[in-house]
Design an enzyme around this catalytic site. Structure first.
Site, PDB file in Angstrom:
ATOM      1  N   SER A 479       0.694  -1.324   0.119  1.00  0.00           N
ATOM      2  CA  SER A 479      -0.019  -0.269   0.064  1.00  0.00           C
ATOM      3  C   SER A 479       1.092   1.208   0.245  1.00  0.00           C
ATOM      4  CB  SER A 479      -1.369  -0.389   1.406  1.00  0.00           C
ATOM      5  OG  SER A 479      -2.269   1.035   0.893  1.00  0.00           O
ATOM      6  N   ASP A 490      10.398   5.800 -10.248  1.00  0.00           N
ATOM      7  CA  ASP A 490      10.176   6.477 -11.569  1.00  0.00           C
ATOM      8  C   ASP A 490      11.442   7.426 -11.273  1.00  0.00           C
ATOM      9  OD1 ASP A 490       8.097   4.446 -11.527  1.00  0.00           O
ATOM     10  OD2 ASP A 490       6.686   5.386 -11.620  1.00  0.00           O
ATOM     11  N   LYS A 505      -1.510  -4.393  -3.338  1.00  0.00           N
ATOM     12  CA  LYS A 505      -2.027  -3.640  -2.958  1.00  0.00           C
ATOM     13  C   LYS A 505      -2.075  -2.078  -3.225  1.00  0.00           C
ATOM     14  CE  LYS A 505      -4.893  -3.007   0.872  1.00  0.00           C
ATOM     15  NZ  LYS A 505      -5.559  -1.603   0.617  1.00  0.00           N
TER      16      LYS A 505
END
Length: 741
Positions: A479, A490, A505
């Site tokens: 999460s 990224d 998740k």
């Protein structure tokens, strides 16, 4: 590992959806109140009917997929309810299932418009009949049979995908094998035959008595929870009674052992350890362990297999400072008799114990001075609750900021952020904490069912820490942890090290109390109708990729038991699919890309020659074998030999560890409380000690001694080693501080 985020507009959207539902002509509570049902003789309970209709409406209108309860979904729901009651496919016969098929055709109408729960109660009555038959058969078998364990039979303990018994005779043969397997487990634990008969008979009888005490509200809870789970694995229905039980079972943080417990096929199973709690500090428990007996001080242990979770929790909890003994079947043990008994002193889990912590490690090198590394352990993205000893509000971001400032003042050359135990938390904290390591830009994208996407961004151009950064992850990182790790990957800002991928998740839940909705529409309820936890959003990385199912892949993967244990979103039933949204606008700096390949090569060479990782690979192979075969031998000699080999292997490892001669790093513990103090505290135990001990060594009072790091942790040691290589490739100047101790 459930993360609840505050989400704008969700309340209004739910209310709007419900208004539409009631306008299309739902049968009123008054119309249903006096009738009888074709599926059974129970009179209709208007409260139960209203709860059922509201829950079904919420799931259709507010769950992310907006999926209508059609015939296909209703058929899956009925199967899920049967599996909720009989997960091992040992009770319901094929003839029972065929009989229940009569409910399928009208189930959508029965649930959505009528709120008719007669199928739930009719099926539950049949469940009690079969359970009564099983208990009578098993107790009689224990009294009359003489079990022989010299043959070469095996017992399959994984029956979720096995077909149901064709008739009662076939069911009895399965029940017989279960009794034999459990009898052998107790025998291998050195129980006498008479004692074993007593233990197992009491266990079976207790299960039957417990299930016979189920109220209509309990049955409704199982039924509606099965309905929620066909939408996705993180949507749940909580009955009003379970709300209190849930807080006990899921938050054992007050005068307990500090562990999250769940019921798993009759066992009380450790789901996770509360960071800083007695269980986590002891190093004696781990996720996946099953508690089979609980003993109080100077009292005989009580068998808790098949005991209701809430009753088991009451035995485990107790006054602060008292001792509780737990008999465990270790996680991943293919041999159910491989038990051990531990003792833990109950304590209160304080906020300070759950806060982020740091460590400074002076990593030795053979060709130069030691490198100074920083490690921050972040157990969750906490925020919004006050420390009892102050009026301030705790924040993971604020605490990590204090620790980073201290680590920089002590001249660390690299930083490892450990998120392996971090199952999530506050979305806001995840965004803000990511902002400590990037200049500014989007951190996460959240999408609603209508396609609308919001961007959560760091708007502060300041970057608190600009040096080399590793994020250490595992399959338990979920999460909010995946938001941070995915964003830093990224941006090319951090190297992701750990299990091959995180949990996966990528969904957002909201807990909706049903009482205020029912009051708003004048729907009768004689009791608190409970709450629905419903999935309402999905989140995505700045690159547009969802973390759902796939998680965040490691740049450098390390061998680990958690990575091989089958943990993850993809292992759950009916998870939402992976997808992506358009890439958000951000500047990728890519500070790590050119180092991934050489660092990976260096790490693999080190791991391949590491004795600890050799042990770990052996354990992984054994775990995979257990998970693949899903069977245990019913031959006593084979099982005893297996137990003896396990003990011999551990003894050999212990001897080999003691014989090693290695240069060990010096380590200093930094807390939020001492981060503002000049200099460094006294050094704690070396990294090796914590990395190689299977369990902490007790001190003079019998309590586990303090450790430098988590016990048996070659993963963290290797992450620090990778950072040392990283610093070397960057050719950073070596400047170890000489702070006073």
């Amino acid at each position: 590992m459930q993360t609840f985020f505050r989400v704008k507009r969700v309340g209004q959207r739910i209310l709007t959806g419900l208004t539409a539902l009631f306008l299309v002509g739902l049968v009123s509570a008054a119309t249903l109140a006096g009738g009888a049902l074709s599926e059974g003789s129970r009179a209709v309970d208007p409260t139960e009917s209203n709860i059922t209709r509201v829950t079904a409406g919420l799931l259709e209108q507010s769950q992310f997929s907006h999926q209508r309860l059609d015939d296909a979904l209703a058929a899956k729901f009925l199967d899920r309810y049967l599996d909720s009651l009989d997960p091992s496919h040992l009770l319901f016969l094929l003839s029972d299932v065929k009989e229940f098929d009569s409910f399928r055709a009208r189930l959508p109408e029965t649930i959505r418009r009528e709120g008719n729960t007669a199928p739930a109660h009719a099926i539950f009555r049949r469940y009690l009949e079969r359970l009564d038959q099983r208990v009578a058969y098993a107790t009689n078998l224990l009294q009359t049979a003489k079990f022989d364990f010299t043959g070469h039979e095996t017992y399959s303990f994984d029956r979720e995908k096995v077909g149901r018994p064709t008739d009662l005779q076939a069911a009895q043969e399965q029940w017989r094998q279960v009794v034999r397997a459990e009898f052998l487990q107790e025998k291998l634990a050195d129980k006498q035959p008479g004692e074993t008969v007593t233990i197992l008979s009491r266990r079976y009888t207790r299960l039957l008595q417990t299930m016979k005490k189920f109220t209509s509200e309990d049955v409704l809870e199982v039924y509606l929870n099965a309905l929620a789970h066909v939408y996705d694995p993180h949507s749940d229905y909580f009955g009003h009674a379970q709300m209190d039980d849930f807080s006990i079972a899921m938050n054992l943080s007050l005068f307990g052992i500090g562990a999250t417990l769940r019921s798993d096929d009759g066992y009380c199973k450790i789901y996770e350890l509360v960071p800083g709690g007695p269980a986590a500090r002891s190093g004696l428990l781990k996720a996946g362990d099953r508690i089979v007996a609980v003993g109080q001080e100077n009292e005989k242990p009580v068998d808790i297999v098949e005991m209701p979770l809430t009753d088991a929790v009451k035995l485990i909890r107790g006054p602060k400072g008292t001792r509780v003994s737990l008999t465990l079947v270790p996680a991943g043990a293919g041999n159910e008799s491989a038990r051990k008994t531990i003792t833990i002193v109950r304590d209160e889990v304080k906020l300070a114990d759950q806060q982020a912590k740091a460590r400074i490690v002076d990593w030795p090198r053979t060709n130069g001075p030691a490198l100074r590394m920083g490690v921050i352990d972040l157990p969750s993205f906490y925020g919004g609750f006050a420390d009892r000893e102050s009026t301030s509000v705790s924040s993971a971001t604020a605490d990590v900021e204090k620790l980073v400032v201290k680590l920089k003042a002590e001249h660390i050359q690299g930083l490892v952020l450990d998120l392996r135990r971090n199952g999530g938390g506050s979305l806001e904290e995840a965004i803000n904490l990511t902002g400590l390591f990037i200049r500014k830009g989007p951190v996460v994208q959240t999408r609603e069912p209508d396609g609308h996407t919001d961007i959560g961004a760091d708007t502060d151009p300041a970057e608190l820490y600009e040096g080399p950064l590793i994020v250490l992850t595992s399959r338990f990182s979920a999460s909010a942890s995946e938001i941070l790790a995915g964003a830093l990957q990224d941006y090319g800002r951090a190297l992701i090290v750990g299990d091959e991928s995180t949990f996966g998740k990528g969904t957002v839940q909201s807990v909706v109390p049903l009482e205020r909705l029912m009051d708003r529409y004048g729907l009768d309820h004689s009791v608190d109708p409970g709450a629905l936890k419903v999935t309402i959003r999905k989140f995505y990385r700045p690159s547009g990729s969802s973390t759902q199912l796939k998680g965040v892949a490691a740049d450098i993967a390390l061998p680990s038991l958690s990575g091989a244990s089958g943990v993850g979103e993809a292992e759950l039933q009916d998870p939402l699919p992976w997808d992506r949204v358009p890439t958000s606008k951000f500047t990728r700096e890519d500070r790590v890309g050119r180092f991934v390949a050489p660092l990976g090569d260096l790490s693999r060479a080190r791991v391949s020659s590491s004795p600890e990782f050799t042990y770990l690979r052996e354990d992984i192979a054994k775990l995979k074998q257990n998970l693949a075969t899903k069977t245990v031998s019913l031959n006593e000699a084979e099982r005893r030999l297996e137990n003896a080999n396990d003990k011999a292997r551990e003894a050999a490892r212990k001897k080999e560890r003691a014989a090693r001669k290695e240069i060990e790093p010096i380590s200093y513990e930094i807390t939020v409380q001492n981060a503002g103090t000049a200099g460094l505290p006294a050094p704690v135990a070396a990294v090796k000690e914590a990395a190689v001990k299977p369990t902490p060594t007790p001190d003079e009072d019998g309590e586990p001694a303090a450790e430098a790091l988590s016990a048996n942790d070659p993963g963290l040691r290797e992450a620090v080693g990778i950072m040392a290589d990283y610093v070397g490739l960057l050719n950073l100047p070596v400047a170890v501080a000489t702070s006073g101790h």
